[in-house]
Design an enzyme around this catalytic site. Sequence first.
Site, PDB file in Angstrom:
ATOM      1  N   HIS A   1     -68.817  61.961 -12.970  1.00 34.03           N
ATOM      2  CA  HIS A   1     -67.596  62.552 -12.399  1.00 34.03           C
ATOM      3  C   HIS A   1     -66.340  61.702 -12.641  1.00 34.03           C
ATOM      4  CE1 HIS A   1     -69.287  66.055 -10.457  1.00 34.03           C
ATOM      5  NE2 HIS A   1     -70.281  65.318  -9.983  1.00 34.03           N
TER       6      HIS A   1
ATOM      7  N   HIS B   1     -76.137  58.512  -8.192  1.00 36.89           N
ATOM      8  CA  HIS B   1     -75.985  59.887  -8.674  1.00 36.89           C
ATOM      9  C   HIS B   1     -76.802  60.904  -7.880  1.00 36.89           C
ATOM     10  CE1 HIS B   1     -75.304  63.313 -11.362  1.00 36.89           C
ATOM     11  NE2 HIS B   1     -76.604  63.469 -11.475  1.00 36.89           N
TER      12      HIS B   1
HETATM   13 FE   LIG Z   1     -72.327  61.108  -7.239  1.00 34.67          FE
HETATM   14 FE   LIG Z   2     -73.038  61.516 -10.615  1.00 36.95          FE
END
Ligand SMILES: [Fe+2]
Ligand SMILES: [Fe+2]
Length: 275
Positions: A68, A178
């Site tokens: 991201h 993540h």
């Molecule tokens: Fe994340």
């Molecule tokens: Fe991520």
Amino acid sequence: MKLLFLGDLVGRAGRTAAIELLPNLVEDHQLDFVVVNGENAASGFGITETILQDVLDAGADVVTTGNHVWDQRDTLVYIERQDRLLRPVNFPKGTPGRGAHLFTARNGAQVMVANVMGRVYMDALDDPFAAIDRVVDDCPLGQVADAIIVDMHAEATSEKQAMGHFLDGRVSLVVGTHTHVPTADHQILSGGTAYMSDAGMCGDYDSVLGMDKEEPVNRFQRKIPGGRFTPALGDATVCGVAVETDDRTGLATAIAPVRIGGRLEPVLPSFWLAD
Ligand SMILES: [Fe+2]
Ligand SMILES: [Fe+2]
């Protein structure tokens, strides 16, 4: 050295909880170095320069990211002037910013932080193993670096575990991010590297991965977007992992999970409480 790593900050709930807690954690437990993954800090998507500064001011030494990282378009520009913000090291050549760097800790020690992204069920970046191999070769633990922290941003626990074993004995900590859910497999690997498959997010756990649960539940059923993903705003649990390292070798001597506030069962490292 006393190290702390906090998992992905998700939205306002996650980032404000971490920002409020960090100064006291650093002070109370005499932490030498703090790394925070900030890839979801801005409404769940990326991190703005203002939020980055707030996290650094609260006591983070370095902020790592992941898939991201570019969600806030300004990041492509400001990352060039923000040395303490890392993006995965295995992006293609020419990508702005950097994925690894040597930093000076509060106690004067040299700490290398590297951010690397897995490829299983994720965008196909350059080989994360080859990329991190070069970084660690250039900065040997116990010689150039007093500690090395690797944020392995990946979906598959197999790939994260493989990275842990690949780097075992050459870095202080390999911690996964993540997946936003803390795992219970924190351990010191046979070669002396501390390892945890996922640090867990800093965010509201009455959610789907930190996002308000209604829309994700809808999309699993209907496959038609009914709205946007927005971060859940309930009380956040600040999740991460604490590590102590040997000053001479840089390898881990202790690892324990950290969970504070919100809905998850609280836990603090016993080696912190003994102080
Ligand atoms: Fe994340
Ligand atoms: Fe991520």
